[in-house]
Motif scaffolding. Structure first.
Motif, mmCIF file in Angstrom:
data_model
loop_
_atom_site.group_PDB
_atom_site.id
_atom_site.type_symbol
_atom_site.label_atom_id
_atom_site.label_comp_id
_atom_site.label_asym_id
_atom_site.label_seq_id
_atom_site.Cartn_x
_atom_site.Cartn_y
_atom_site.Cartn_z
ATOM 1 N N LEU A 64 -36.366 12.384 16.587
ATOM 2 C CA LEU A 64 -34.971 11.972 16.679
ATOM 3 C C LEU A 64 -34.696 10.777 15.776
ATOM 4 O O LEU A 64 -33.686 10.723 15.069
ATOM 5 C CB LEU A 64 -34.630 11.621 18.131
ATOM 6 C CG LEU A 64 -33.168 11.311 18.450
ATOM 7 C CD1 LEU A 64 -32.302 12.539 18.203
ATOM 8 C CD2 LEU A 64 -33.034 10.853 19.901
ATOM 9 N N CYS A 65 -35.603 9.806 15.765
ATOM 10 C CA CYS A 65 -35.421 8.613 14.932
ATOM 11 C C CYS A 65 -35.705 8.918 13.472
ATOM 12 O O CYS A 65 -35.010 8.432 12.579
ATOM 13 C CB CYS A 65 -36.339 7.483 15.406
ATOM 14 S SG CYS A 65 -35.887 6.834 17.016
ATOM 15 N N GLY A 66 -36.762 9.695 13.229
ATOM 16 C CA GLY A 66 -37.068 10.144 11.887
ATOM 17 C C GLY A 66 -37.521 9.077 10.922
ATOM 18 O O GLY A 66 -37.450 9.269 9.702
ATOM 19 N N ARG A 67 -37.999 7.947 11.426
ATOM 20 C CA ARG A 67 -38.400 6.875 10.518
ATOM 21 C C ARG A 67 -39.912 6.660 10.501
ATOM 22 O O ARG A 67 -40.550 6.757 9.469
ATOM 23 C CB ARG A 67 -37.697 5.571 10.907
ATOM 24 C CG ARG A 67 -36.229 5.546 10.507
ATOM 25 C CD ARG A 67 -35.679 4.133 10.583
ATOM 26 N NE ARG A 67 -34.295 4.070 10.090
ATOM 27 C CZ ARG A 67 -33.603 2.947 10.012
ATOM 28 N NH1 ARG A 67 -34.144 1.794 10.392
ATOM 29 N NH2 ARG A 67 -32.369 2.961 9.554
ATOM 30 N N GLN A 68 -40.482 6.366 11.639
ATOM 31 C CA GLN A 68 -41.898 6.056 11.663
ATOM 32 C C GLN A 68 -42.498 6.436 13.007
ATOM 33 O O GLN A 68 -41.790 6.651 13.982
ATOM 34 C CB GLN A 68 -42.127 4.565 11.403
ATOM 35 C CG GLN A 68 -41.431 3.664 12.410
ATOM 36 C CD GLN A 68 -41.600 2.187 12.076
ATOM 37 O OE1 GLN A 68 -42.203 1.841 11.078
ATOM 38 N NE2 GLN A 68 -41.063 1.318 12.921
ATOM 39 N N LYS A 69 -43.838 6.497 13.027
ATOM 40 C CA LYS A 69 -44.550 6.828 14.256
ATOM 41 C C LYS A 69 -44.417 5.698 15.267
ATOM 42 O O LYS A 69 -44.383 4.522 14.909
ATOM 43 C CB LYS A 69 -46.024 7.074 13.959
ATOM 44 C CG LYS A 69 -46.294 8.319 13.117
ATOM 45 C CD LYS A 69 -46.134 9.581 13.939
ATOM 46 C CE LYS A 69 -46.534 10.806 13.145
ATOM 47 N NZ LYS A 69 -46.380 12.059 13.926
ATOM 48 N N LYS A 70 -44.386 6.072 16.554
ATOM 49 C CA LYS A 70 -44.342 5.106 17.644
ATOM 50 C C LYS A 70 -45.741 5.022 18.257
ATOM 51 O O LYS A 70 -46.172 5.914 18.985
ATOM 52 C CB LYS A 70 -43.318 5.535 18.699
ATOM 53 C CG LYS A 70 -41.924 5.817 18.153
ATOM 54 C CD LYS A 70 -41.290 4.566 17.595
ATOM 55 C CE LYS A 70 -39.870 4.833 17.121
ATOM 56 N NZ LYS A 70 -39.238 3.641 16.527
ATOM 57 N N HIS A 71 -46.459 3.960 17.934
ATOM 58 C CA HIS A 71 -47.866 3.894 18.301
ATOM 59 C C HIS A 71 -48.116 3.255 19.672
ATOM 60 O O HIS A 71 -49.135 3.523 20.305
ATOM 61 C CB HIS A 71 -48.645 3.110 17.245
ATOM 62 C CG HIS A 71 -48.632 3.769 15.894
ATOM 63 N ND1 HIS A 71 -49.288 4.948 15.635
ATOM 64 C CD2 HIS A 71 -48.019 3.405 14.729
ATOM 65 C CE1 HIS A 71 -49.100 5.292 14.367
ATOM 66 N NE2 HIS A 71 -48.327 4.381 13.796
ATOM 67 N N ALA A 72 -47.226 2.411 20.134
ATOM 68 C CA ALA A 72 -47.487 1.641 21.351
ATOM 69 C C ALA A 72 -47.693 2.538 22.571
ATOM 70 O O ALA A 72 -48.685 2.409 23.297
ATOM 71 C CB ALA A 72 -46.342 0.662 21.596
ATOM 72 N N LEU A 73 -46.764 3.470 22.795
ATOM 73 C CA LEU A 73 -46.864 4.332 23.964
ATOM 74 C C LEU A 73 -48.040 5.293 23.828
ATOM 75 O O LEU A 73 -48.733 5.592 24.810
ATOM 76 C CB LEU A 73 -45.560 5.109 24.169
ATOM 77 C CG LEU A 73 -45.468 5.949 25.446
ATOM 78 C CD1 LEU A 73 -45.774 5.104 26.687
ATOM 79 C CD2 LEU A 73 -44.078 6.578 25.575
ATOM 80 N N ARG A 74 -48.283 5.767 22.604
ATOM 81 C CA ARG A 74 -49.451 6.624 22.378
ATOM 82 C C ARG A 74 -50.741 5.893 22.742
ATOM 83 O O ARG A 74 -51.646 6.464 23.363
ATOM 84 C CB ARG A 74 -49.507 7.069 20.915
ATOM 85 C CG ARG A 74 -48.449 8.080 20.498
ATOM 86 C CD ARG A 74 -48.643 8.483 19.042
ATOM 87 N NE ARG A 74 -47.591 9.355 18.571
ATOM 88 C CZ ARG A 74 -47.587 10.672 18.734
ATOM 89 N NH1 ARG A 74 -48.598 11.256 19.346
ATOM 90 N NH2 ARG A 74 -46.596 11.410 18.266
ATOM 91 N N ALA A 75 -50.841 4.634 22.348
ATOM 92 C CA ALA A 75 -52.038 3.838 22.645
ATOM 93 C C ALA A 75 -52.219 3.653 24.145
ATOM 94 O O ALA A 75 -53.342 3.727 24.673
ATOM 95 C CB ALA A 75 -51.937 2.479 21.954
ATOM 96 N N THR A 76 -51.123 3.435 24.857
ATOM 97 C CA THR A 76 -51.189 3.286 26.324
ATOM 98 C C THR A 76 -51.679 4.578 26.969
ATOM 99 O O THR A 76 -52.536 4.550 27.861
ATOM 100 C CB THR A 76 -49.807 2.914 26.886
ATOM 101 O OG1 THR A 76 -49.381 1.679 26.317
ATOM 102 C CG2 THR A 76 -49.862 2.780 28.401
ATOM 103 N N LEU A 77 -51.142 5.703 26.506
ATOM 104 C CA LEU A 77 -51.552 6.997 27.051
ATOM 105 C C LEU A 77 -53.032 7.260 26.792
ATOM 106 O O LEU A 77 -53.765 7.720 27.679
ATOM 107 C CB LEU A 77 -50.710 8.114 26.433
ATOM 108 C CG LEU A 77 -49.248 8.195 26.883
ATOM 109 C CD1 LEU A 77 -48.470 9.160 25.989
ATOM 110 C CD2 LEU A 77 -49.173 8.644 28.342
ATOM 111 N N LEU A 78 -53.485 6.967 25.580
ATOM 112 C CA LEU A 78 -54.883 7.198 25.233
ATOM 113 C C LEU A 78 -55.807 6.309 26.056
ATOM 114 O O LEU A 78 -56.852 6.756 26.526
ATOM 115 C CB LEU A 78 -55.100 6.949 23.736
ATOM 116 C CG LEU A 78 -56.503 7.268 23.194
ATOM 117 C CD1 LEU A 78 -56.841 8.741 23.425
ATOM 118 C CD2 LEU A 78 -56.586 6.926 21.704
ATOM 119 N N ALA A 79 -55.421 5.052 26.242
ATOM 120 C CA ALA A 79 -56.239 4.132 27.034
ATOM 121 C C ALA A 79 -56.362 4.612 28.474
ATOM 122 O O ALA A 79 -57.447 4.566 29.065
ATOM 123 C CB ALA A 79 -55.627 2.729 26.991
#
Length: 299
Positions: free
Chosen positions: A66-81
Motif C-alpha cells: 500500500l505504501c510502496g516505498r520501503q520494507k517495514k522491518h520493525a514488525l517483521r523483526a518482532t515476529l521473528l524474535a
C-alpha cells in the motif's frame, strides 16, 4: 493549469507521507501489542501460533504494498524474535516430555492410532501439503492398526514412538509454516531424535528400564521391539530429511548432512540390538544342545 498540477502533485506527496505515517504507527502499535503479550503468544499451540504469524506477515506485506516505498522491518523483526522463542519453548517441552515417557516406557507393543499413521504420511509429503496436518486429529475416531506402515514396510512400535512421531510432525509443520527458522528447526529436530536414540539404547541395551520402569528383566521381545522402532526411524529419517530440504535455502543444505550421521548412529544402535538378540539365541541353543547331549538315548 501549471499551478493546479503543482498543487495536485504536492497533495499526492502529502497523501503518501500521511499514508506511510499511518502504516508506521499501525506497525508500532502491533509490535507493542505483540511485545506485551509475548508470554501468552509463545505458549500458543503450533496451529494457533502459525495462524497468528501468517496473519501478521500478511498485514505487513499488504501495508508495504500500500505504501510502496520501503520494507517495514520493525514488525517483521518482532515476529521473528517471538517465533524463535516459541520454537525454543516447544523444543524444551518436547525434550522434557520425551525423557519422561522414555523413563516410563515398558517396551510393549501398542496399536498405531490412525492419527499417527496420517501424520507419518503427511511428514514426507512434498510441497506445502503439511499445512493441513492438524486435520489428522479428525482421524482419532478411526480404528487403529497393528503396525505402522511406511513405503510398503510395516513396523511394530511402542507407546513412546507415537509421542515422538507427533513431535516430529510438529517440526516438519514448523519448517513449512515458519520457513525463516528452517535451520533452527532442523537443529531442534536432530536434537530430539538423538535424545530418543541415546536414551532408548541406554534403557534397553543398558537395561536401565529395569530400574526406571520396573521391568524384571530385558527380554528378547523387548529387544525386538526396540529394533523395530529403530528400524522405522532408519527408514523415516531420510524421508524427513528430503522433506525439510525443500524448505531450506540452498546455502543451508549443508546442514542436512547431520541427518546422515544420525542415520549412521541409528544403524549402529540396531546392529548392537541384533548382536544381543543373536547372543540370546546362541545361549538358548547351547543350553538345549547340552540337554540333548546329556540325554540317555540308549536307555
Amino acid at each position: 493549469r501549471g499551478a493546479g498540477s503543482e498543487e495536485l502533485s504536492g497533495l499526492r506527496t502529502a497523501s503518501v507521507d500521511v499514508l506511510e505515517m499511518i502504516c508506521d504507527t499501525a506497525h508500532q502499535r502491533c509490535g507493542r501489542l505483540l511485545a506485551v503479550r509475548q508470554k501468552q503468544t509463545t505458549h500458543l499451540t503450533l496451529h494457533d501460533f502459525t495462524r497468528l504469524f501468517d496473519e501478521s506477515v500478511q498485514f505487513v506485506n499488504h501495508s508495504e504494498k500500500l505504501c510502496g516505498r520501503q520494507k517495514k522491518h520493525a514488525l517483521r523483526a518482532t515476529l521473528l524474535a517471538q517465533a524463535k522463542v516459541f520454537l525454543e519453548q516447544l523444543h524444551a517441552s518436547n525434550v522434557s516430555k520425551l525423557n519422561l515417557l522414555l523413563d516410563q516406557e515398558r517396551w510393549t507393543h501398542v496399536d498405531v492410532p490412525a492419527e499417527i499413521q496420517f501424520l507419518v504420511n503427511e511428514s514426507i509429503k512434498p510441497s506445502d501439503a503439511f499445512r493441513d496436518a492438524h486435520a489428522g486429529a479428525a482421524r482419532a475416531g478411526e480404528p487403529p492398526s497393528k503396525q505402522l506402515s511406511l513405503e510398503g514396510e510395516r513396523y511394530c512400535i511402542v507407546a513412546v514412538m507415537t509421542a515422538l512421531l507427533k513431535m516430529v510432525s510438529d517440526y516438519v509443520a514448523c519448517s513449512v509454516q515458519l520457513p525463516a527458522l528452517g535451520a533452527d528447526i532442523l537443529q531442534r529436530l536432530l536434537d530430539l531424535l538423538k535424545v530418543f536414540n541415546t536414551r532408548s539404547c541406554q534403557l534397553v541395551l543398558g537395561a536401565r528400564a529395569m530400574h526406571l520402569a520396573g521391568l524384571k528383566t530385558i527380554t528378547a521381545k523387548h529387544l525386538a521391539l526396540s529394533a523395530q522402532c529403530v528400524s522405522f526411524l532408519i527408514a523415516f529419517v531420510p524421508l524427513v530429511q528430503a522433506s525439510l530440504k525443500r524448505h531450506l535455502p540452498d546455502r543451508q543444505h549443508v546442514l542436512l548432512s547431520e541427518f546422515d550421521r544420525l542415520t549412521s548412529d541409528l544403524l549402529a544402535h540396531r546392529d548392537e540390538v541384533y548382536s544381543k538378540l543373536v547372543a540370546i539365541m546362541r545361549e538358548r541353543l547351547d543350553y538345549h544342545c547340552r540337554g540333548i547331549a546329556d540325554e540317555a538315548w540308549n536307555a
